[in-house]
Design a protein around this motif. Structure first.
Motif, PDB file in Angstrom:
ATOM      1  N   HIS A 138      64.863 -19.785  69.645  1.00 48.61           N
ATOM      2  CA  HIS A 138      64.420 -19.087  71.005  1.00 48.61           C
ATOM      3  C   HIS A 138      63.907 -17.668  70.394  1.00 48.61           C
ATOM      4  N   SER A 139      64.994 -16.948  69.888  1.00 45.98           N
ATOM      5  CA  SER A 139      64.459 -15.402  69.384  1.00 45.98           C
ATOM      6  C   SER A 139      63.188 -15.549  68.709  1.00 45.98           C
ATOM      7  N   TYR A 140      62.863 -16.239  67.596  1.00 41.52           N
ATOM      8  CA  TYR A 140      61.831 -16.372  66.982  1.00 41.52           C
ATOM      9  C   TYR A 140      60.588 -16.552  67.806  1.00 41.52           C
ATOM     10  N   VAL A 141      60.681 -17.661  68.396  1.00 40.21           N
ATOM     11  CA  VAL A 141      59.378 -18.130  69.131  1.00 40.21           C
ATOM     12  C   VAL A 141      58.893 -17.332  70.290  1.00 40.21           C
ATOM     13  N   SER A 142      59.951 -16.518  71.042  1.00 40.08           N
ATOM     14  CA  SER A 142      59.565 -15.588  71.960  1.00 40.08           C
ATOM     15  C   SER A 142      58.965 -14.389  71.514  1.00 40.08           C
ATOM     16  N   LYS A 143      59.459 -13.825  70.320  1.00 41.44           N
ATOM     17  CA  LYS A 143      58.679 -12.719  69.558  1.00 41.44           C
ATOM     18  C   LYS A 143      57.322 -13.084  69.081  1.00 41.44           C
ATOM     19  N   ARG A 144      57.157 -14.257  68.661  1.00 42.08           N
ATOM     20  CA  ARG A 144      55.774 -14.795  68.132  1.00 42.08           C
ATOM     21  C   ARG A 144      54.975 -14.893  69.369  1.00 42.08           C
ATOM     22  N   ALA A 145      55.366 -15.421  70.345  1.00 41.95           N
ATOM     23  CA  ALA A 145      54.593 -15.759  71.467  1.00 41.95           C
ATOM     24  C   ALA A 145      53.988 -14.140  72.020  1.00 41.95           C
ATOM     25  N   ALA A 146      54.902 -13.318  72.169  1.00 39.72           N
ATOM     26  CA  ALA A 146      54.435 -11.973  72.437  1.00 39.72           C
ATOM     27  C   ALA A 146      53.247 -11.303  71.379  1.00 39.72           C
ATOM     28  N   GLU A 147      53.444 -11.625  70.140  1.00 40.46           N
ATOM     29  CA  GLU A 147      52.492 -11.347  69.137  1.00 40.46           C
ATOM     30  C   GLU A 147      51.282 -11.991  69.517  1.00 40.46           C
ATOM     31  N   MET A 148      51.323 -13.460  69.862  1.00 38.42           N
ATOM     32  CA  MET A 148      50.168 -14.164  70.040  1.00 38.42           C
ATOM     33  C   MET A 148      49.337 -13.683  71.285  1.00 38.42           C
ATOM     34  N   THR A 149      49.970 -13.322  72.300  1.00 40.98           N
ATOM     35  CA  THR A 149      49.430 -12.854  73.482  1.00 40.98           C
ATOM     36  C   THR A 149      49.051 -11.441  73.417  1.00 40.98           C
ATOM     37  N   GLY A 171      60.662 -30.115  66.736  1.00 33.76           N
ATOM     38  CA  GLY A 171      59.964 -31.279  66.386  1.00 33.76           C
ATOM     39  C   GLY A 171      59.272 -31.880  67.444  1.00 33.76           C
ATOM     40  N   ILE A 172      59.952 -32.128  68.596  1.00 32.34           N
ATOM     41  CA  ILE A 172      59.238 -32.779  69.582  1.00 32.34           C
ATOM     42  C   ILE A 172      58.294 -31.748  70.583  1.00 32.34           C
ATOM     43  N   GLY A 173      58.602 -30.641  70.860  1.00 32.62           N
ATOM     44  CA  GLY A 173      58.141 -29.724  71.546  1.00 32.62           C
ATOM     45  C   GLY A 173      56.713 -29.306  71.051  1.00 32.62           C
ATOM     46  N   GLU A 174      56.784 -29.319  69.322  1.00 35.39           N
ATOM     47  CA  GLU A 174      55.501 -29.102  68.793  1.00 35.39           C
ATOM     48  C   GLU A 174      54.523 -30.130  68.743  1.00 35.39           C
ATOM     49  N   ARG A 231      45.168 -30.713  70.387  1.00 38.41           N
ATOM     50  CA  ARG A 231      45.187 -30.067  69.061  1.00 38.41           C
ATOM     51  C   ARG A 231      46.497 -29.497  68.603  1.00 38.41           C
ATOM     52  N   CYS A 232      47.157 -29.062  69.309  1.00 37.72           N
ATOM     53  CA  CYS A 232      48.564 -28.264  69.185  1.00 37.72           C
ATOM     54  C   CYS A 232      49.458 -29.459  68.705  1.00 37.72           C
ATOM     55  N   THR A 233      49.467 -30.058  67.304  1.00 36.35           N
ATOM     56  CA  THR A 233      50.508 -30.624  66.665  1.00 36.35           C
ATOM     57  C   THR A 233      50.662 -30.418  65.196  1.00 36.35           C
ATOM     58  N   ARG A 234      51.559 -30.959  64.554  1.00 33.90           N
ATOM     59  CA  ARG A 234      51.612 -30.893  63.074  1.00 33.90           C
ATOM     60  C   ARG A 234      51.526 -29.193  62.620  1.00 33.90           C
ATOM     61  N   GLY A 235      52.044 -28.355  63.212  1.00 31.09           N
ATOM     62  CA  GLY A 235      51.957 -27.117  62.760  1.00 31.09           C
ATOM     63  C   GLY A 235      51.175 -26.103  63.440  1.00 31.09           C
ATOM     64  N   VAL A 236      50.157 -26.721  64.346  1.00 30.89           N
ATOM     65  CA  VAL A 236      49.495 -26.036  64.814  1.00 30.89           C
ATOM     66  C   VAL A 236      49.683 -25.438  66.192  1.00 30.89           C
ATOM     67  N   ARG A 246      50.365 -19.310  81.657  1.00 34.67           N
ATOM     68  CA  ARG A 246      50.333 -19.366  79.999  1.00 34.67           C
ATOM     69  C   ARG A 246      51.692 -20.738  79.712  1.00 34.67           C
ATOM     70  N   VAL A 247      50.873 -21.482  78.805  1.00 36.07           N
ATOM     71  CA  VAL A 247      51.682 -22.559  78.181  1.00 36.07           C
ATOM     72  C   VAL A 247      51.385 -22.378  76.766  1.00 36.07           C
ATOM     73  N   LEU A 248      52.439 -22.304  75.987  1.00 36.40           N
ATOM     74  CA  LEU A 248      52.192 -21.977  74.482  1.00 36.40           C
ATOM     75  C   LEU A 248      53.221 -23.003  73.709  1.00 36.40           C
ATOM     76  N   VAL A 249      52.398 -23.494  72.603  1.00 42.61           N
ATOM     77  CA  VAL A 249      53.092 -24.170  71.740  1.00 42.61           C
ATOM     78  C   VAL A 249      53.171 -23.345  70.462  1.00 42.61           C
ATOM     79  N   VAL A 250      54.513 -22.948  70.149  1.00 42.78           N
ATOM     80  CA  VAL A 250      54.645 -22.118  68.835  1.00 42.78           C
ATOM     81  C   VAL A 250      55.813 -22.677  67.986  1.00 42.78           C
ATOM     82  N   PRO A 251      55.128 -22.869  66.635  1.00 45.44           N
ATOM     83  CA  PRO A 251      56.088 -23.671  65.703  1.00 45.44           C
ATOM     84  C   PRO A 251      57.331 -22.748  65.399  1.00 45.44           C
ATOM     85  N   THR A 252      58.388 -23.179  65.392  1.00 48.44           N
ATOM     86  CA  THR A 252      59.611 -22.498  65.145  1.00 48.44           C
ATOM     87  C   THR A 252      59.737 -22.261  63.396  1.00 48.44           C
TER      88      THR A 252
END
Length: 395
Positions: free
Chosen positions: A180-191, A327-330, A357-362, A373-379
């Motif tokens: 949860h910590s990692y993906v929230s930080k990544r989402a902030a970077e991405m946006t 795994g499911i979310g991504e 488009r957002c599967t397999r690590g994308v 906003r709705v984001l897919v963020v690989p953990t």
């Protein structure tokens, strides 16, 4: 200064997942899994660059497996390992962050073992073995629960007599904190949003599942509780049930606490509802073929996920976005679509092409114009554990 190498170790009851993380490289130089430890079928799998290899280690325990894999990590790091980061499931109230391992930290992990009897003892075995093999190397414990220690008391307390909390540590702790910590930080970077002025709903969905409300980089509420059984429907875990189910099953079927505990943790969730499998990929195929149990499992999973996300919104001052990971979310476009269909009041709308488009690590944003906003963020829990380890080494 050359880029540093951190070995990340995640010990389960009969497995060790590991990865070598170089701070300058986006991919892992080495990663692997030792599984079926303690049995004649014990085996070590690893991938070095693009090369995959396996080694049978019949009867090997955690220490024997670590004795095989640690030299691999040393070689892959060019002889220069800078530290080892250990995933530890439960830190109780002792830890609000990661810690350099010393005797006091080890004792606190032992003290928390009753809260995670399947996980903490295995985590300790990995730590003890790594310390014995590399006594001079800094070792860090990174706790699944630590990120959620920022929850306010009204979010973590159960409505039970106070002595159960004060004397027996009965409260909500939450798990998957590293993710949860990692993906929230990544989402902030991405946006392009500052971490310390952002609010997210996160859904970590794998065989274990949880949601979280994150405000300015801190957990404000999460769906798991005292144990990882509370909350969402999961692969084999029931998630929330009526607390009186235990006494009902004991009274009507004569089941013991151990039988009920096993049923709720290992025979429920997607597996129990479908009567088929705990793997969502198998259920998606069966659902397409008209399997009623698979369809029911999918629908309950998505509805309960939407309910949980809606309740998590109570902890947010604003909503900058909803994040899917795990795994499911991504990878499940269908879960993302169906879950958001239940969240009509939030006005979420998906861009179907972006969602597909957002599967397999994308990863990326998958909302349609005009939608929140709705984001897919690989953990990447291994990288977060390495980052925590490096931060402590720097400190």
């Amino acid at each position: 200064m050359s880029a540093r190498n951190i070995l990340v170790i995640n010990c389960g009851s009969s497995s060790i997942k590991f990865a070598l993380v170089n701070e300058a490289q986006s991919t892992f130089p080495l990663q692997g899994l030792a599984e079926r430890l303690g049995s004649p079928e014990a085996v070590l799998h690893w991938q070095l660059g693009d090369t995959k290899q396996s080694l049978d280690i019949p009867g090997a325990d955690h220490r024997a497996a670590l004795e095989k894999l640690l030299p691999l990590a040393q070689d892959a790091a060019g002889g220069k390992l800078d530290g080892i980061g250990h995933r530890v499931v439960h830190g109780g109230e002792h830890f609000t962050g990661s810690s350099l391992i010393n005797e006091q930290v080890l004792q606190a992990i032992r003290d928390s073992a009753q809260l995670a009897p399947l996980h903490n003892p295995a985590n300790l075995v990995g730590i003890d073995a790594a310390i014995a093999l590399f006594p001079g190397l800094p070792q860090v414990s990174v706790f699944d629960t630590a990120f959620h220690q920022s929850m306010p008391e009204h979010a973590f307390r159960y409505a039970v007599p106070e002595f159960l909390y004060k004397e027996h540590s009965v409260r909500r702790y939450g798990f998957h904190g590293t993710s949860h910590s990692y993906v929230s930080k990544r989402a902030a970077e991405m946006t392009g949003l500052p971490v310390d002025d952002s609010s997210w709903l996160t859904a970590h969905l794998g065989n274990g599942c949880s949601t979280c409300a994150i405000v300015n980089g801190e957990s404000r509420d999460t769906s798991m509780g005292l144990t990882p059984l509370e909350g969402l429907v999961m692969g084999t875990r029931s998630g929330d049930v009526d607390p009186n189910l235990h006494s009902y099953l004991n009274r009507t079927l004569g089941w013991s606490l151990e039988q009920i505990d096993r049923m709720l943790n290992h025979d429920s969730g997607l597996k129990g509802l479908s009567g088929l499998s705990n793997d969502l990929r198998t259920l998606q195929e069966a659902r397409a073929a008209g399997h009623a149990g698979a369809n029911l499992a999918f629908e309950v999973f998505c509805y309960r996920l939407a309910k949980s996300l809606a309740s998590m919104a109570c902890a947010l001052p604003k909503l900058d976005g909803l994040i899917f990971t795990g795994g499911i979310g991504e990878n499940s476009t269908a879960v993302r679509t169906r879950t958001l269909e239940h969240l009509k009041l939030f006005n979420f709308k998906l861009d179907e092409e972006a969602n597909a488009r957002c599967t397999r690590g994308v990863g990326g944003e998958i909302q349609a114009p005009g939608s929140p906003r709705v984001l897919v963020v690989p953990t990447n829990e291994e990288r977060q554990i390495a980052l925590d380890t490096l931060a402590l080494l720097d400190a």
